[in-house]
Design a protein around this motif. Structure first.
Motif, PDB file in Angstrom:
ATOM      1  N   UNK A   1     -61.328   4.373 -30.946  1.00  0.00           N
ATOM      2  CA  UNK A   1     -62.377   4.679 -31.920  1.00  0.00           C
ATOM      3  C   UNK A   1     -62.479   6.176 -32.226  1.00  0.00           C
ATOM      4  N   UNK A   2     -61.916   7.009 -31.366  1.00  0.00           N
ATOM      5  CA  UNK A   2     -61.976   8.462 -31.575  1.00  0.00           C
ATOM      6  C   UNK A   2     -60.634   9.053 -31.998  1.00  0.00           C
ATOM      7  N   UNK A   3     -59.671   8.213 -32.282  1.00  0.00           N
ATOM      8  CA  UNK A   3     -58.311   8.689 -32.552  1.00  0.00           C
ATOM      9  C   UNK A   3     -58.249   9.667 -33.726  1.00  0.00           C
ATOM     10  N   UNK A   4     -59.117   9.488 -34.704  1.00  0.00           N
ATOM     11  CA  UNK A   4     -59.107  10.415 -35.834  1.00  0.00           C
ATOM     12  C   UNK A   4     -59.550  11.817 -35.422  1.00  0.00           C
ATOM     13  N   UNK A   5     -60.199  11.945 -34.258  1.00  0.00           N
ATOM     14  CA  UNK A   5     -60.627  13.256 -33.750  1.00  0.00           C
ATOM     15  C   UNK A   5     -59.545  13.947 -32.922  1.00  0.00           C
ATOM     16  N   UNK A   6     -58.448  13.243 -32.621  1.00  0.00           N
ATOM     17  CA  UNK A   6     -57.363  13.846 -31.847  1.00  0.00           C
ATOM     18  C   UNK A   6     -56.709  14.923 -32.701  1.00  0.00           C
ATOM     19  N   UNK A   7     -56.659  16.155 -32.140  1.00  0.00           N
ATOM     20  CA  UNK A   7     -56.229  17.315 -32.935  1.00  0.00           C
ATOM     21  C   UNK A   7     -54.772  17.709 -32.737  1.00  0.00           C
ATOM     22  N   UNK A   8     -54.039  17.045 -31.906  1.00  0.00           N
ATOM     23  CA  UNK A   8     -52.631  17.382 -31.656  1.00  0.00           C
ATOM     24  C   UNK A   8     -52.434  18.771 -31.069  1.00  0.00           C
ATOM     25  N   UNK A   9     -53.492  19.392 -30.514  1.00  0.00           N
ATOM     26  CA  UNK A   9     -53.300  20.694 -29.871  1.00  0.00           C
ATOM     27  C   UNK A   9     -52.904  20.522 -28.407  1.00  0.00           C
ATOM     28  N   UNK A  10     -52.873  19.279 -27.941  1.00  0.00           N
ATOM     29  CA  UNK A  10     -52.343  18.954 -26.615  1.00  0.00           C
ATOM     30  C   UNK A  10     -51.627  17.616 -26.745  1.00  0.00           C
TER      31      UNK A  10
END
Length: 184
Positions: free
Chosen positions: A55-64
């Motif tokens: 449910x929070x995947x859209x908040x994953x920023x790819x900085x890690x």
């Protein structure tokens, strides 16, 4: 590879999230059980963590890495569970380990078969404080660096080193005093 599946899930392919479950469920369970010490609660925490990640995947920023982000969710959920249960870490005395005792311990561990070693480690982890078991799990079993552990747990670098030291000391003490029945 993770980025591909993240993009697929964000495009609406809910089945693509199965990749993350297959890839990360075992280590996530290992982290959860290291903290909460009980299998059923650990399973619930992992399931809840996957739901939160989805449910929070859209908040994953790819900085890690995705795994670091996800394991942090697992650790936070497990620590929240402990807080709700109002469990407190045990007070631990400091022990000093002689260098020859460390060598003897390392040699003894190498001689155990892999399956027996896993059972033994699980039993010892059940006897040491949750934070120490977590840091030992992340560092020695999952082979994360101290920096990655810091990102996953939000513990300070100094706190991680202290927990590693205490965890190793407690691990060794439990083995030395034979407080657990060996699996062989």
């Amino acid at each position: 590879m993770d980025t591909h599946y993240i993009n697929e899930v964000l495009k609406g392919d809910t089945n693509a999230f199965g990749y993350f479950i297959r890839t990360y469920q075992n280590k996530a369970f290992g982290l959860a059980i290291a903290i909460v010490k009980r299998e059923e609660e650990a399973k619930d925490i992992v399931q809840d963590s996957f739901i939160t990640a989805y449910s929070s995947l859209e908040n994953f920023r790819n900085d890690s890495k995705f795994s670091t982000w996800f394991y942090r969710i697992v650790v936070n959920k497990a620590l929240q569970f402990i807080k709700k249960e109002k469990r407190k870490d045990e007070v631990v005395e400091e022990y000093s380990i002689l260098e020859n005792e460390k060598t003897a311990l390392n040699n003894a561990i190498r001689q155990l078969e892999k399956q027996d070693l896993k059972k033994l480690i699980k039993r010892v982890f059940e006897k040491i404080p949750a934070k120490e078991a977590l840091v030992l799990q992340l560092y020695y079993i999952d082979e994360h660096s101290i920096l990655e552990i810091k990102q996953i747990t939000v513990f300070t670098k100094t706190n991680i080193k202290v927990l590693l030291h205490r965890g190793r000391t407690n691990f060794y003490t439990i083995l030395k005093n034979d407080k657990i029945k060996k699996p062989y």
